[in-house]
Design a protein around this motif. Sequence first.
Motif, PDB file in Angstrom:
ATOM      1  N   LEU A  18       0.932  -1.262  -0.019  1.00 17.28           N
ATOM      2  CA  LEU A  18      -0.010   0.255   0.023  1.00 17.28           C
ATOM      3  C   LEU A  18       0.922   1.288   0.100  1.00 17.28           C
ATOM      4  CD1 LEU A  18      -2.797   1.101   0.123  1.00 17.28           C
ATOM      5  CD2 LEU A  18      -2.951   1.038   2.379  1.00 17.28           C
ATOM      6  N   GLN A  19       1.838   1.221   0.786  1.00 12.29           N
ATOM      7  CA  GLN A  19       2.754   2.360   0.764  1.00 12.29           C
ATOM      8  C   GLN A  19       3.652   2.642  -0.490  1.00 12.29           C
ATOM      9  OE1 GLN A  19       4.991   0.977   4.285  1.00 12.29           O
ATOM     10  NE2 GLN A  19       4.143   2.590   5.681  1.00 12.29           N
ATOM     11  N   MET A  20       4.098   1.569  -1.223  1.00  9.08           N
ATOM     12  CA  MET A  20       4.640   1.450  -2.413  1.00  9.08           C
ATOM     13  C   MET A  20       3.735   2.090  -3.617  1.00  9.08           C
ATOM     14  SD  MET A  20       7.538   0.900  -4.177  1.00  9.08           S
ATOM     15  CE  MET A  20       8.377  -0.330  -3.326  1.00  9.08           C
ATOM     16  N   SER A  21       2.424   1.536  -3.386  1.00  7.74           N
ATOM     17  CA  SER A  21       1.608   2.180  -4.467  1.00  7.74           C
ATOM     18  C   SER A  21       1.111   3.657  -4.265  1.00  7.74           C
ATOM     19  CB  SER A  21       0.055   1.229  -4.037  1.00  7.74           C
ATOM     20  OG  SER A  21       0.548  -0.016  -4.493  1.00  7.74           O
ATOM     21  N   ALA A  22       0.895   4.051  -2.946  1.00  9.83           N
ATOM     22  CA  ALA A  22       0.670   5.359  -2.448  1.00  9.83           C
ATOM     23  C   ALA A  22       1.867   6.258  -3.147  1.00  9.83           C
ATOM     24  CB  ALA A  22       0.610   5.868  -1.141  1.00  9.83           C
ATOM     25  N   ARG A  23       3.201   5.862  -2.873  1.00  9.67           N
ATOM     26  CA  ARG A  23       4.426   6.616  -3.402  1.00  9.67           C
ATOM     27  C   ARG A  23       4.286   6.494  -4.850  1.00  9.67           C
ATOM     28  NH1 ARG A  23       9.785   6.719  -0.309  1.00  9.67           N
ATOM     29  NH2 ARG A  23       8.982   7.080   1.671  1.00  9.67           N
ATOM     30  N   ALA A  24       3.907   5.649  -5.645  1.00  9.84           N
ATOM     31  CA  ALA A  24       3.778   5.489  -7.099  1.00  9.84           C
ATOM     32  C   ALA A  24       2.781   6.694  -7.482  1.00  9.84           C
ATOM     33  CB  ALA A  24       3.167   4.199  -7.635  1.00  9.84           C
ATOM     34  N   VAL A  25       1.584   6.499  -7.073  1.00  4.57           N
ATOM     35  CA  VAL A  25       1.052   7.881  -7.292  1.00  4.57           C
ATOM     36  C   VAL A  25       1.304   9.211  -7.246  1.00  4.57           C
ATOM     37  CG1 VAL A  25      -1.535   8.868  -6.869  1.00  4.57           C
ATOM     38  CG2 VAL A  25      -1.429   6.289  -7.010  1.00  4.57           C
ATOM     39  N   VAL A  26       2.005   9.410  -6.037  1.00  5.32           N
ATOM     40  CA  VAL A  26       2.754  10.768  -5.600  1.00  5.32           C
ATOM     41  C   VAL A  26       3.709  11.132  -6.656  1.00  5.32           C
ATOM     42  CG1 VAL A  26       4.205  11.971  -4.179  1.00  5.32           C
ATOM     43  CG2 VAL A  26       1.850  10.642  -3.261  1.00  5.32           C
ATOM     44  N   ILE A  27       4.583  10.076  -7.122  1.00  5.84           N
ATOM     45  CA  ILE A  27       5.869  10.282  -7.697  1.00  5.84           C
ATOM     46  C   ILE A  27       5.272  10.382  -9.328  1.00  5.84           C
ATOM     47  CG2 ILE A  27       7.832   9.096  -8.918  1.00  5.84           C
ATOM     48  CD1 ILE A  27       8.246  10.247  -5.974  1.00  5.84           C
ATOM     49  N   PHE A  28       4.197   9.576  -9.799  1.00  2.00           N
ATOM     50  CA  PHE A  28       3.623   9.820 -11.043  1.00  2.00           C
ATOM     51  C   PHE A  28       3.218  11.171 -11.162  1.00  2.00           C
ATOM     52  CE2 PHE A  28       0.098   9.536 -14.099  1.00  2.00           C
ATOM     53  CZ  PHE A  28       0.707   9.358 -15.165  1.00  2.00           C
ATOM     54  N   ALA A  29       2.307  11.666 -10.327  1.00  2.00           N
ATOM     55  CA  ALA A  29       1.730  13.265 -10.390  1.00  2.00           C
ATOM     56  C   ALA A  29       2.936  14.088 -10.286  1.00  2.00           C
ATOM     57  CB  ALA A  29       0.682  13.253  -9.071  1.00  2.00           C
ATOM     58  N   PHE A  30       3.846  13.903  -9.465  1.00  2.00           N
ATOM     59  CA  PHE A  30       4.989  14.827  -9.451  1.00  2.00           C
ATOM     60  C   PHE A  30       5.726  14.840 -10.710  1.00  2.00           C
ATOM     61  CE2 PHE A  30       9.550  15.959  -8.117  1.00  2.00           C
ATOM     62  CZ  PHE A  30       8.981  17.239  -7.645  1.00  2.00           C
ATOM     63  N   GLY A  31       5.897  13.604 -11.289  1.00  2.00           N
ATOM     64  CA  GLY A  31       6.758  13.514 -12.744  1.00  2.00           C
ATOM     65  C   GLY A  31       5.882  14.325 -13.843  1.00  2.00           C
TER      66      GLY A  31
END
Length: 161
Positions: A18-31
């Motif tokens: 869940l943490q990795m998935s949340a980070r993926a969403v944050v990193i994608f949006a930031f990218g």
Amino acid sequence: MDALSDLLGRAGEPLTWLQMSARAVVIFAFGVFLVRVASKRAFGKWDALDIIVSIVIGSNLSRALTGNAPLLPTMAGSLTLILLHAGLAHLAVLIRPLGPLLKGKPAQLIVDGKVDETALRRHGIGHHDLEEALRSSGVEDVAQVRSAWIERNGSISVVKD
């Protein structure tokens, strides 16, 4: 802040799915945000400066995604790189001598139908690569070429006779 840390995890600690998935969403949006800040110039033409910035940012963000680096400081570092890249790109437009220093210079490979062998060697271009570029430009014989250049982004431009 504890709720955010619970959701995104902490650097150096194992992440849950869940943490990795949340980070993926944050990193994608930031990218996506970084690409918009950088403008089309940064990721469109791919000269040496663009490639270096892209690799460093990708590496940087991947470490934040996997939890090997703290999320917010890593994002701040990535934003700094993008702003530096954008600033240098604008300076290169305003200060002409800075452009070739940051982005390189084009080099002529063919002059009036004659291949410059020294230029080919200097830029690591084989005859097969040159012939491919000529064919892509609709040229079958080097004698039909007024000039050909290796551009700053590595592509070969051909001017026909």
